[in-house]
Motif scaffolding. Structure first.
Motif: not given
Length: 394
Positions: A327-338, A343-349
């Motif tokens: 189970d990880r915390s995450a920050v994800v950037v998604l492009d609305k076009r497709d 960009a993405a960053y995940t971590s469990n610490t």
């Protein structure tokens, strides 16, 4: 003295004397103007008499560009015959389409005996008037002199790096007439410019929108869709079940390969459909990119970035987690076009505070400050949408 305006009734008479290619069969047949073409001529006449311009937003393949080309050819021949030497241009999005427009122009020139000498670059009339066929990326646009009339075709798809629109409108004479004829797509080259011009109620453009159900060819058996689908279509603005049936069974399934939003953009029933930019399906449709192209410094960590181009259409999703097992915390950037991951960053610490700092820096990185663009249009501050992917664990 103002230049003459051709009556819409005269355009219908001229069209009836022409044979055009049927896009369904490829055969030539007598031209019977459809409702959109007749309305376009009527609106054009009214706009010119009022000293305004015309912006036609349309679905694909309704014949409006052909109608606009006929009007420009007939108008130039008329004013040239009256002793006015004018300069006009048909500006398209690609070089290939300049040849298509010149071929259509030549077809009308021959059938109506307009007397112009036409090649792939221009039509020259006996009195010296000229109509140019150019693409938006041409370096010949507005090089010298001024235009009395402009037809801007498929403005949404002009290359975004070319400052063509502003250069052209600056060369238009004070009593000149400019018309935009385009399918609208905010994701395309000049899509945002096209949207701003459409939404600006204070500019000179009269806005003319053609809903897809107006086109008489876009019909299918009403029983091909369920009552539930018809109810959904009514909520999207459809008033004809046979038109909604065509849209759902042909436009969406066949022409747009099941992409609902693409069908909305290319065959809009409501004005909002023209600017649709996301399907809401968060499944990337682009190839998976395993290696980042660079890194973004955010909150003291390096966030992998998988796409460099800045579309300005982003969603930042945040998920807080306990950090147990996988189970990880995450920050994800998604492009609305497709719906691709930018960009993405995940971590469990990391802690909640650290995640908040990373999120803030990522949002700031994909935000845009208020600015004035090359067309002198002011843009307000832009910030990506921020949503919670999962529920926080406290």
């Amino acid at each position: 003295m103002s230049l003459p305006v051709l009556p819409a009734s005269a355009m219908s008479i001229l069209a009836a004397g022409c044979r055009i290619t049927d896009h369904r069969t490829g055969a030539t047949s007598q031209w019977v103007p459809n409702a959109e073409q007749v309305e376009g001529w009527r609106k054009s006449e009214a706009a010119q008499k009022a000293g305004r311009w015309l912006y036609c937003a349309k679905p694909r393949q309704i014949g409006n560009t052909t109608a606009r080309t006929l009007e420009l050819a007939a108008w130039t021949a008329t004013v040239d015959g009256l002793g006015h030497r004018v300069r006009a241009a048909i500006v398209v999005d690609t070089d290939d389409k300049t040849r298509e427009r010149s071929a259509v122009f030549q077809m009308f020139n021959r059938q109506l005996h307009l007397g112009a000498d036409v090649n792939s670059e221009r039509a020259k009339f006996p009195g010296g008037s000229i109509v140019e066929f150019v693409s938006a990326g041409s370096n010949r646009l507005g090089a010298s002199g001024s235009y009395q009339r402009l037809l801007l075709s498929e403005l949404s798809f002009w290359p975004s790096h070319v400052d063509t629109y502003g250069s052209l409108t600056a060369t238009l004479s004070l009593d000149g007439f400019c018309e935009i004829d385009t399918t609208c797509d905010i994701q395309a080259g000049s899509g945002q410019l096209a949207r701003r011009l459409w939404r600006d109620a204070s500019n000179r453009y009269e806005k003319l929108f053609f809903p897809v159900e107006l086109h008489e060819e876009y019909r299918a058996d009403p029983d091909l869709i369920s009552d539930q689908e018809w109810q959904w279509a009514q909520a999207e603005g459809f008033t004809r079940r046979d038109a909604a049936s065509w849209w759902l069974t042909v436009a969406v399934r066949d022409m747009a390969a099941g992409d609902l939003v693409r069908a909305m953009r290319e065959f809009p029933q409501r004005q909002e459909h023209m600017w649709s930019s996301s399907t809401g399906r968060w499944v990337p449709t682009t190839p998976v990119i395993l290696e980042p192209v660079h890194y973004l410094e955010a909150g003291g960590v390096r966030v992998p970035v998988y796409r460099r181009d800045n579309s300005g259409q982003y969603v930042v999703g945040v998920d807080t987690a306990t950090g147990k097992d996988r189970d990880r915390s995450a920050v994800v950037v998604l492009d609305k076009r497709d719906q691709a991951i930018v960009a993405a960053y995940t971590s469990n610490t990391i802690t909640i505070s650290e995640l908040a700092a990373i999120t803030k820096d990522v949002v700031d990185a994909y935000s845009k400050p208020a600015h004035v663009d090359q067309w002198r249009i002011r843009h307000n501050h832009y910030q990506p949408d921020l949503i919670e992917i999962g529920r926080a664990h406290v």
